[in-house]
Design a protein around this motif. Structure first.
Motif, short mmCIF file in Angstrom:
data_model
loop_
_atom_site.label_atom_id
_atom_site.label_comp_id
_atom_site.label_asym_id
_atom_site.label_seq_id
_atom_site.Cartn_x
_atom_site.Cartn_y
_atom_site.Cartn_z
N GLU A 49 0.89 -1.17 0.00
CA GLU A 49 0.00 0.00 0.00
C GLU A 49 0.93 1.22 0.00
N PRO A 50 1.18 1.85 -1.15
CA PRO A 50 2.17 2.94 -1.22
C PRO A 50 1.92 4.09 -0.26
N ALA A 51 0.66 4.36 0.06
CA ALA A 51 0.36 5.47 0.96
C ALA A 51 0.88 5.23 2.37
N LYS A 52 1.25 3.98 2.69
CA LYS A 52 1.76 3.65 4.03
C LYS A 52 3.29 3.64 4.10
N LEU A 53 3.96 3.88 2.98
CA LEU A 53 5.43 3.81 2.95
C LEU A 53 6.05 4.91 3.79
N GLU A 54 7.23 4.58 4.33
CA GLU A 54 8.01 5.50 5.14
C GLU A 54 9.46 5.47 4.68
N THR A 55 10.18 6.51 5.02
CA THR A 55 11.61 6.55 4.75
C THR A 55 12.26 5.32 5.38
N GLY A 56 13.14 4.66 4.62
CA GLY A 56 13.83 3.47 5.11
C GLY A 56 13.23 2.16 4.65
N ASP A 57 12.00 2.18 4.12
CA ASP A 57 11.42 0.97 3.56
C ASP A 57 12.19 0.59 2.30
N ILE A 58 12.31 -0.71 2.05
CA ILE A 58 12.94 -1.21 0.83
C ILE A 58 11.82 -1.62 -0.10
N VAL A 59 11.80 -1.04 -1.30
CA VAL A 59 10.70 -1.29 -2.23
C VAL A 59 11.19 -1.74 -3.60
N LEU A 60 10.31 -2.47 -4.29
CA LEU A 60 10.51 -2.82 -5.69
C LEU A 60 9.75 -1.78 -6.47
N THR A 66 13.56 2.31 -15.15
CA THR A 66 14.40 1.23 -14.60
C THR A 66 13.76 0.70 -13.32
N THR A 67 13.78 -0.61 -13.16
CA THR A 67 13.22 -1.24 -11.97
C THR A 67 14.34 -1.50 -10.97
N TYR A 68 14.10 -1.09 -9.72
CA TYR A 68 15.09 -1.21 -8.65
C TYR A 68 14.48 -1.89 -7.43
N LEU A 69 15.32 -2.48 -6.61
CA LEU A 69 14.99 -2.86 -5.25
C LEU A 69 15.84 -1.94 -4.38
N HIS A 70 15.26 -0.81 -4.00
CA HIS A 70 16.01 0.25 -3.32
C HIS A 70 15.21 0.83 -2.17
N LEU A 71 15.82 1.80 -1.50
CA LEU A 71 15.24 2.45 -0.32
C LEU A 71 14.32 3.60 -0.68
N VAL A 72 13.29 3.78 0.14
CA VAL A 72 12.51 5.01 0.11
C VAL A 72 13.33 6.01 0.92
N SER A 73 13.76 7.09 0.27
CA SER A 73 14.60 8.08 0.96
C SER A 73 13.84 9.34 1.34
N ALA A 74 12.64 9.52 0.78
CA ALA A 74 11.77 10.64 1.15
C ALA A 74 10.36 10.29 0.69
N SER A 85 16.39 5.80 -3.44
CA SER A 85 17.85 5.88 -3.40
C SER A 85 18.43 4.50 -3.11
N ASN A 86 19.71 4.33 -3.46
CA ASN A 86 20.36 3.10 -3.03
C ASN A 86 20.88 3.30 -1.61
N PHE A 101 5.75 -1.24 -6.73
CA PHE A 101 5.10 -2.54 -6.88
C PHE A 101 5.03 -3.33 -5.58
N GLY A 102 6.08 -3.25 -4.78
CA GLY A 102 6.09 -4.08 -3.57
C GLY A 102 7.08 -3.59 -2.54
N ILE A 103 7.00 -4.22 -1.38
CA ILE A 103 7.88 -3.91 -0.26
C ILE A 103 8.61 -5.18 0.14
N CYS A 104 9.90 -5.04 0.45
CA CYS A 104 10.70 -6.17 0.90
C CYS A 104 10.30 -6.49 2.34
N VAL A 105 9.74 -7.70 2.53
CA VAL A 105 9.26 -8.09 3.86
C VAL A 105 10.20 -9.06 4.56
#
Length: 124
Positions: A49-60, A66-74, A85-86, A101-105
């Motif tokens: 649920e993107p509206a619930k994301l916070e800084t520090g979450d790892i997302v796809l 380009t598709t990344y598995l990286h951090l939410v930095s803001a 950001s990486n 698309f997703g969050i690393c759980v």
């Protein structure tokens, strides 16, 4: 993490599956997320649920094609977007909630704290 040419296609394929509601386990390659994720460690990504994301979450996520598995930095939920950001300080850019698309759980079977309340309802 973003991978070599073969790996990039793999991340796109994983993103398609996660966007369709699946939880997906895979082993991304690369060093951009060390020490949070090391190359070839097994990760589990669930729809988010993107509206619930916070800084520090790892997302796809897809940023500028380009598709990344990286951090939410803001986060900028008022405009339905997140900055990606990486783990080495490189900012990939802002992207809309629709391209998250997703969050690393899990990493190597160990649950990531604070993620379960962010998983999209009805995901498998």
């Amino acid at each position: 993490m973003v991978c070599d040419a073969a790996g990039v296609g793999m991340l796109d394929a994983v993103a398609t599956r996660v966007a369709a509601g699946e939880r997906v386990r895979f082993r991304p390659t690369g060093t951009s997320m060390v020490p949070l994720i090391r190359s070839r460690q097994q990760v589990t990504v669930a729809p988010v649920e993107p509206a619930k994301l916070e800084t520090g979450d790892i997302v796809l996520v897809r940023v500028a094609g380009t598709t990344y598995l990286h951090l939410v930095s803001a986060v900028d939920h008022a405009n339905a977007r997140v900055q990606i950001s990486n783990n080495r300080g490189r900012v990939n850019g802002w992207t809309g909630h629709a391209r998250v698309f997703g969050i690393c759980v899990e990493i190597e079977g160990v649950a990531r704290a604070g993620t379960m309340g962010k998983v999209a309802e009805g995901s498998a």
